[in-house]
Design a protein around this motif. Sequence first.
Motif, short mmCIF file in Angstrom:
data_model
loop_
_atom_site.label_atom_id
_atom_site.label_comp_id
_atom_site.label_asym_id
_atom_site.label_seq_id
_atom_site.Cartn_x
_atom_site.Cartn_y
_atom_site.Cartn_z
N ALA A 93 0.84 -1.20 0.00
CA ALA A 93 0.00 0.00 0.00
C ALA A 93 0.87 1.25 0.00
O ALA A 93 0.53 2.26 -0.63
CB ALA A 93 -0.93 0.00 1.21
N LEU A 97 0.94 4.14 -2.88
CA LEU A 97 0.80 5.56 -2.60
C LEU A 97 1.99 6.35 -3.16
O LEU A 97 1.81 7.47 -3.67
CB LEU A 97 0.69 5.78 -1.09
N VAL A 110 -6.36 4.65 -6.17
CA VAL A 110 -5.48 3.82 -5.34
C VAL A 110 -6.31 2.98 -4.37
O VAL A 110 -7.19 3.50 -3.68
CB VAL A 110 -4.49 4.68 -4.53
N VAL A 112 -5.81 1.27 -1.03
CA VAL A 112 -4.87 1.29 0.10
C VAL A 112 -5.33 0.23 1.09
O VAL A 112 -6.22 0.46 1.90
CB VAL A 112 -4.82 2.69 0.76
N TYR A 113 -4.76 -0.97 1.00
CA TYR A 113 -5.24 -2.13 1.75
C TYR A 113 -4.30 -2.44 2.92
O TYR A 113 -3.17 -2.86 2.73
CB TYR A 113 -5.33 -3.34 0.84
N ALA A 115 -2.66 -0.52 5.02
CA ALA A 115 -1.42 0.26 4.96
C ALA A 115 -0.61 0.09 6.25
O ALA A 115 -1.16 0.14 7.35
CB ALA A 115 -1.75 1.73 4.74
N CYS A 208 -8.66 7.65 -3.24
CA CYS A 208 -8.14 6.50 -2.50
C CYS A 208 -9.27 5.74 -1.81
O CYS A 208 -10.09 6.35 -1.10
CB CYS A 208 -7.14 6.94 -1.44
N VAL A 210 -9.48 3.45 1.12
CA VAL A 210 -8.66 3.02 2.26
C VAL A 210 -9.41 1.91 2.98
O VAL A 210 -10.42 2.15 3.64
CB VAL A 210 -8.38 4.21 3.20
N HIS A 212 -9.21 -1.31 5.70
CA HIS A 212 -8.39 -1.73 6.84
C HIS A 212 -9.24 -2.59 7.76
O HIS A 212 -10.44 -2.35 7.91
CB HIS A 212 -7.89 -0.50 7.61
N ALA A 224 -4.30 3.69 8.71
CA ALA A 224 -5.30 4.13 7.74
C ALA A 224 -5.68 5.59 7.98
O ALA A 224 -5.86 6.37 7.04
CB ALA A 224 -6.54 3.24 7.84
N VAL A 227 -3.27 8.02 6.39
CA VAL A 227 -3.49 8.21 4.95
C VAL A 227 -4.67 9.14 4.71
O VAL A 227 -4.58 10.10 3.94
CB VAL A 227 -3.74 6.85 4.26
#
Length: 278
Positions: A93, A97, A110, A112-113, A115, A208, A210, A212, A224, A227
């Motif tokens: 992630a 980014l 994006v 974002v898994y 992060a 994004c 995100v 989580h 998370a 971000v």
Amino acid sequence: MIQQTDFFFEGGRSGVLLIHGLTGTPMEMKLLGKGLNRAGFTVHGMQLAGHCGNVDDLLATGWHDWYASVEKAADELRSKVDHLFVGGLSMGALLALKLAAERPEQVCGVGVYGATFRYDGWSIPAVARLSFLLPLFKKLGIGRNRSFMEAPPYGIRDERLRAQVSTAMLGGDSAAAGLPGNPWYSLAEMYELAANVRQRLSQVTAPCLVAHASEDDVASVKNAELVMREVSAPVELLLLKDSYHMITIDKERRTLIERSAAFFEAIAAGETAPCVAA
């Protein structure tokens, strides 16, 4: 001996580059990749430099090498699609980014898994939480042959899947399940990458998603939140309540696939700011 385990699924003119985590393997992104491909996307699950071999293979590389392999994979996929998306798990992630920050004209969105800027989840032992000191240890030449060994629950809430993955990992099948430990020097490289990406988050302008785990055992939700707070982009949050760190393969992977596909589709359809890959 490094094994090539990356995958490519041909689909439409919107492409998703998927990036696995530190000491991991493209296999941890394959179910997500298949789901996105079924939704019509062209998908490349890339393999980071130095991964899917032994510890020495990994130690021969650093974060600059890992990011260079991301750039190369992005260039290859970009030549095949009109819209380029990127998604990464854990350290992947961060690399996703960074690509978005450095190539805002190319990256349209994006994923974002999980992060991971810091290993601060509930299963991380107190001594390992001091791993942010590892860049200093590396400069001093301390601990080159040391590793933090993986421990249950290995980022996986699904007990049957956890048993399968741990058996492969502890049995030495790094191509299927990654390495059983995180070398200190590789973690030092990851923390240097994390510092670099933190400084660049404001330059991320692509939307994004995100995602989580609310009970992430490896990296707390604070990662998370960082971000979401720092990027200069529209952000959508997906908190998964029945998964641990490896959200791409854990119990709620179908939810992750559906939300990721819908998120990327909306961008490609022009519902957000336009972006053209080529």
